[in-house]
Design a protein around this motif. Structure first.
Motif, PDB file in Angstrom:
ATOM      1  N   ARG A 183       0.936  -1.253   0.054  1.00 45.44           N
ATOM      2  CA  ARG A 183       0.198  -0.135   0.117  1.00 45.44           C
ATOM      3  C   ARG A 183       0.748   1.221   0.037  1.00 45.44           C
ATOM      4  O   ARG A 183       0.569   2.260  -0.718  1.00 45.44           O
ATOM      5  CB  ARG A 183      -0.812  -0.025   1.209  1.00 45.44           C
ATOM      6  N   VAL A 184       2.133   1.210   0.691  1.00 42.59           N
ATOM      7  CA  VAL A 184       2.973   2.303   0.732  1.00 42.59           C
ATOM      8  C   VAL A 184       3.632   2.617  -0.508  1.00 42.59           C
ATOM      9  O   VAL A 184       3.557   3.657  -1.143  1.00 42.59           O
ATOM     10  CB  VAL A 184       4.202   2.062   1.967  1.00 42.59           C
ATOM     11  N   LYS A 185       3.773   1.514  -1.139  1.00 40.98           N
ATOM     12  CA  LYS A 185       4.368   1.487  -2.699  1.00 40.98           C
ATOM     13  C   LYS A 185       3.396   2.191  -3.463  1.00 40.98           C
ATOM     14  O   LYS A 185       3.530   2.987  -4.397  1.00 40.98           O
ATOM     15  CB  LYS A 185       4.931   0.102  -3.211  1.00 40.98           C
ATOM     16  N   TYR A 186       1.977   1.790  -3.397  1.00 40.76           N
ATOM     17  CA  TYR A 186       1.158   2.197  -4.384  1.00 40.76           C
ATOM     18  C   TYR A 186       0.788   3.736  -3.851  1.00 40.76           C
ATOM     19  O   TYR A 186       0.654   4.600  -4.974  1.00 40.76           O
ATOM     20  CB  TYR A 186      -0.285   1.411  -3.900  1.00 40.76           C
ATOM     21  N   LEU A 187       0.807   4.214  -2.587  1.00 39.83           N
ATOM     22  CA  LEU A 187       0.681   5.392  -2.393  1.00 39.83           C
ATOM     23  C   LEU A 187       1.796   6.489  -3.001  1.00 39.83           C
ATOM     24  O   LEU A 187       1.513   7.512  -3.366  1.00 39.83           O
ATOM     25  CB  LEU A 187       0.721   5.580  -0.723  1.00 39.83           C
ATOM     26  N   THR A 188       3.006   6.109  -2.631  1.00 37.34           N
ATOM     27  CA  THR A 188       4.137   6.789  -3.360  1.00 37.34           C
ATOM     28  C   THR A 188       4.435   6.790  -4.973  1.00 37.34           C
ATOM     29  O   THR A 188       5.158   7.582  -5.327  1.00 37.34           O
ATOM     30  CB  THR A 188       5.526   6.291  -2.570  1.00 37.34           C
ATOM     31  N   GLY A 189       3.662   5.757  -5.589  1.00 36.65           N
ATOM     32  CA  GLY A 189       3.627   5.924  -6.929  1.00 36.65           C
ATOM     33  C   GLY A 189       4.544   5.064  -7.500  1.00 36.65           C
ATOM     34  O   GLY A 189       4.680   4.744  -8.561  1.00 36.65           O
ATOM     35  N   SER A 190       5.400   4.057  -6.473  1.00 30.13           N
ATOM     36  CA  SER A 190       6.568   3.258  -7.212  1.00 30.13           C
ATOM     37  C   SER A 190       5.955   1.860  -7.368  1.00 30.13           C
ATOM     38  O   SER A 190       6.537   1.151  -7.875  1.00 30.13           O
ATOM     39  CB  SER A 190       7.406   3.124  -6.089  1.00 30.13           C
ATOM     40  N   ARG A 191       4.569   1.845  -7.350  1.00 28.11           N
ATOM     41  CA  ARG A 191       4.057   0.391  -7.575  1.00 28.11           C
ATOM     42  C   ARG A 191       3.706   0.276  -9.018  1.00 28.11           C
ATOM     43  O   ARG A 191       2.932   1.260  -9.726  1.00 28.11           O
ATOM     44  CB  ARG A 191       2.734   0.354  -6.909  1.00 28.11           C
ATOM     45  N   LYS A 192       4.312  -0.834  -9.440  1.00 28.37           N
ATOM     46  CA  LYS A 192       4.187  -1.229 -11.123  1.00 28.37           C
ATOM     47  C   LYS A 192       2.899  -2.086 -11.471  1.00 28.37           C
ATOM     48  O   LYS A 192       2.578  -1.813 -12.475  1.00 28.37           O
ATOM     49  CB  LYS A 192       5.594  -1.338 -11.557  1.00 28.37           C
ATOM     50  N   GLU A 193       2.806  -2.821 -10.488  1.00 31.82           N
ATOM     51  CA  GLU A 193       1.974  -4.074 -10.732  1.00 31.82           C
ATOM     52  C   GLU A 193       0.454  -3.402 -10.571  1.00 31.82           C
ATOM     53  O   GLU A 193       0.356  -2.454 -10.037  1.00 31.82           O
ATOM     54  CB  GLU A 193       2.078  -5.322  -9.730  1.00 31.82           C
ATOM     55  N   ALA A 194      -0.460  -4.151 -11.167  1.00 33.88           N
ATOM     56  CA  ALA A 194      -1.849  -3.782 -10.836  1.00 33.88           C
ATOM     57  C   ALA A 194      -2.230  -3.872  -9.374  1.00 33.88           C
ATOM     58  O   ALA A 194      -1.416  -4.592  -8.478  1.00 33.88           O
ATOM     59  CB  ALA A 194      -2.891  -4.735 -11.106  1.00 33.88           C
ATOM     60  N   VAL A 195      -3.060  -3.128  -8.821  1.00 33.88           N
ATOM     61  CA  VAL A 195      -3.728  -3.056  -7.391  1.00 33.88           C
ATOM     62  C   VAL A 195      -4.150  -4.496  -7.067  1.00 33.88           C
ATOM     63  O   VAL A 195      -4.645  -5.169  -7.796  1.00 33.88           O
ATOM     64  CB  VAL A 195      -4.728  -2.197  -7.120  1.00 33.88           C
ATOM     65  N   PRO A 196      -3.706  -5.110  -6.049  1.00 35.58           N
ATOM     66  CA  PRO A 196      -4.028  -6.362  -5.688  1.00 35.58           C
ATOM     67  C   PRO A 196      -5.516  -6.555  -5.379  1.00 35.58           C
ATOM     68  O   PRO A 196      -6.334  -5.439  -5.134  1.00 35.58           O
ATOM     69  CB  PRO A 196      -3.612  -6.660  -4.045  1.00 35.58           C
ATOM     70  N   HIS A 197      -6.081  -7.620  -5.676  1.00 33.03           N
ATOM     71  CA  HIS A 197      -7.687  -7.779  -5.856  1.00 33.03           C
ATOM     72  C   HIS A 197      -8.437  -7.536  -4.677  1.00 33.03           C
ATOM     73  O   HIS A 197      -9.459  -7.319  -4.640  1.00 33.03           O
ATOM     74  CB  HIS A 197      -7.922  -9.255  -6.551  1.00 33.03           C
ATOM     75  N   ALA A 198      -7.731  -7.962  -3.556  1.00 30.08           N
ATOM     76  CA  ALA A 198      -8.435  -7.579  -2.335  1.00 30.08           C
ATOM     77  C   ALA A 198      -8.359  -6.250  -1.805  1.00 30.08           C
ATOM     78  O   ALA A 198      -8.697  -5.703  -0.787  1.00 30.08           O
ATOM     79  CB  ALA A 198      -7.798  -8.491  -1.248  1.00 30.08           C
ATOM     80  N   THR A 199      -7.645  -5.192  -2.541  1.00 28.08           N
ATOM     81  CA  THR A 199      -7.552  -3.806  -2.184  1.00 28.08           C
ATOM     82  C   THR A 199      -8.652  -2.956  -2.797  1.00 28.08           C
ATOM     83  O   THR A 199      -8.573  -3.069  -4.117  1.00 28.08           O
ATOM     84  CB  THR A 199      -6.128  -3.377  -2.484  1.00 28.08           C
ATOM     85  N   ASN A 200      -9.218  -1.995  -2.082  1.00 24.09           N
ATOM     86  CA  ASN A 200      -9.940  -1.298  -2.922  1.00 24.09           C
ATOM     87  C   ASN A 200      -9.128   0.046  -3.009  1.00 24.09           C
ATOM     88  O   ASN A 200      -8.615   0.878  -2.154  1.00 24.09           O
ATOM     89  CB  ASN A 200     -11.287  -0.744  -2.114  1.00 24.09           C
ATOM     90  N   PRO A 201      -8.730   0.447  -4.170  1.00 23.62           N
ATOM     91  CA  PRO A 201      -7.814   1.673  -4.741  1.00 23.62           C
ATOM     92  C   PRO A 201      -8.480   3.075  -4.313  1.00 23.62           C
ATOM     93  O   PRO A 201      -7.814   4.001  -3.992  1.00 23.62           O
ATOM     94  CB  PRO A 201      -7.235   1.624  -6.037  1.00 23.62           C
ATOM     95  N   VAL A 202      -9.590   3.266  -4.051  1.00 19.91           N
ATOM     96  CA  VAL A 202     -10.628   4.465  -4.122  1.00 19.91           C
ATOM     97  C   VAL A 202      -9.864   5.061  -2.949  1.00 19.91           C
ATOM     98  O   VAL A 202      -9.601   6.282  -2.960  1.00 19.91           O
ATOM     99  CB  VAL A 202     -11.912   4.336  -4.072  1.00 19.91           C
ATOM    100  N   PRO A 203     -10.064   4.524  -1.650  1.00 18.36           N
ATOM    101  CA  PRO A 203      -9.541   5.264  -0.412  1.00 18.36           C
ATOM    102  C   PRO A 203      -7.960   5.735  -0.813  1.00 18.36           C
ATOM    103  O   PRO A 203      -7.695   6.793  -0.277  1.00 18.36           O
ATOM    104  CB  PRO A 203      -9.868   4.692   0.837  1.00 18.36           C
ATOM    105  N   TYR A 204      -7.261   4.906  -1.193  1.00 16.73           N
ATOM    106  CA  TYR A 204      -5.944   5.171  -1.443  1.00 16.73           C
ATOM    107  C   TYR A 204      -5.563   6.359  -2.450  1.00 16.73           C
ATOM    108  O   TYR A 204      -4.728   7.161  -2.042  1.00 16.73           O
ATOM    109  CB  TYR A 204      -4.821   3.967  -1.780  1.00 16.73           C
ATOM    110  N   ASP A 205      -6.459   6.260  -3.395  1.00 20.02           N
ATOM    111  CA  ASP A 205      -6.094   7.414  -4.502  1.00 20.02           C
ATOM    112  C   ASP A 205      -6.399   8.650  -3.857  1.00 20.02           C
ATOM    113  O   ASP A 205      -5.961   9.632  -4.021  1.00 20.02           O
ATOM    114  CB  ASP A 205      -6.761   7.097  -5.754  1.00 20.02           C
ATOM    115  N   SER A 206      -7.673   8.455  -3.041  1.00 18.71           N
ATOM    116  CA  SER A 206      -8.437   9.877  -2.368  1.00 18.71           C
ATOM    117  C   SER A 206      -7.323  10.356  -1.386  1.00 18.71           C
ATOM    118  O   SER A 206      -6.880  11.559  -1.442  1.00 18.71           O
ATOM    119  CB  SER A 206      -9.615   9.510  -1.830  1.00 18.71           C
ATOM    120  N   GLY A 207      -6.665   9.440  -0.735  1.00 19.19           N
ATOM    121  CA  GLY A 207      -5.963   9.877   0.429  1.00 19.19           C
ATOM    122  C   GLY A 207      -4.638  10.434  -0.127  1.00 19.19           C
ATOM    123  O   GLY A 207      -4.002  11.456   0.212  1.00 19.19           O
TER     124      GLY A 207
END
Length: 140
Positions: free
Chosen positions: A104-128
């Motif tokens: 999640r931290v990698k996703y938040l900082t923008g260094s995540r290259k893979e797709a969002v894990p299926h169990a994760t709702n990206p909406v709150p992370y994108d909003s945050g």
């Protein structure tokens, strides 16, 4: 001026003060507190939040409060609504940096290259992430 996080937690670590919203360890049914019950609606937890954290925060005139995780961010937002802390001193949208949240931290900082894990709702992370960038750019 601080150029990066390494500096803040290295040579300029005297500028960092870490604390918890709830001053003392909290357990429920023998397990560490996990955000339930809500600290802003539970009488005892709200009392500790207002009596201890707000008192400590008032002594930190130039502080910026960075809530790590949604529970802390929600409590800081509540404290703002109670005029206990200044809204301009609060940064939200940061994930808790536990070992369980590294993707999640990698996703938040923008260094995540893979797709969002299926169990994760990206909406709150994108909003945050968007909220953090708006607020951070405003503060800096």
């Amino acid at each position: 001026m601080i150029d990066n996080c390494n500096e803040l937690f290295g040579d300029k670590s005297d500028l960092v003060h870490t604390t918890s919203l709830l001053r003392y360890p909290v357990f429920k049914n023998g397990e560490p507190y996990n955000g339930k019950p809500n600290m802003t609606t539970n009488f005892l937890l709200r009392k500790y939040l207002l009596n201890y954290f707000v008192n400590e925060a008032s002594m930190l005139q130039d502080a910026i409060f960075i809530g790590l995780g949604p529970t802390v961010s929600d409590a800081l937002t509540w404290l703002v609504s109670q005029n206990a802390i200044n809204e301009n001193k609060v940064l939200s949208g940061i994930l808790h940096p536990s070992g369980n949240n590294t993707y999640r931290v990698k996703y938040l900082t923008g260094s995540r290259k893979e797709a969002v894990p299926h169990a994760t709702n990206p909406v709150p992370y994108d909003s945050g992430k968007a909220h953090f960038k708006r607020k951070f750019l405003k503060v800096v």
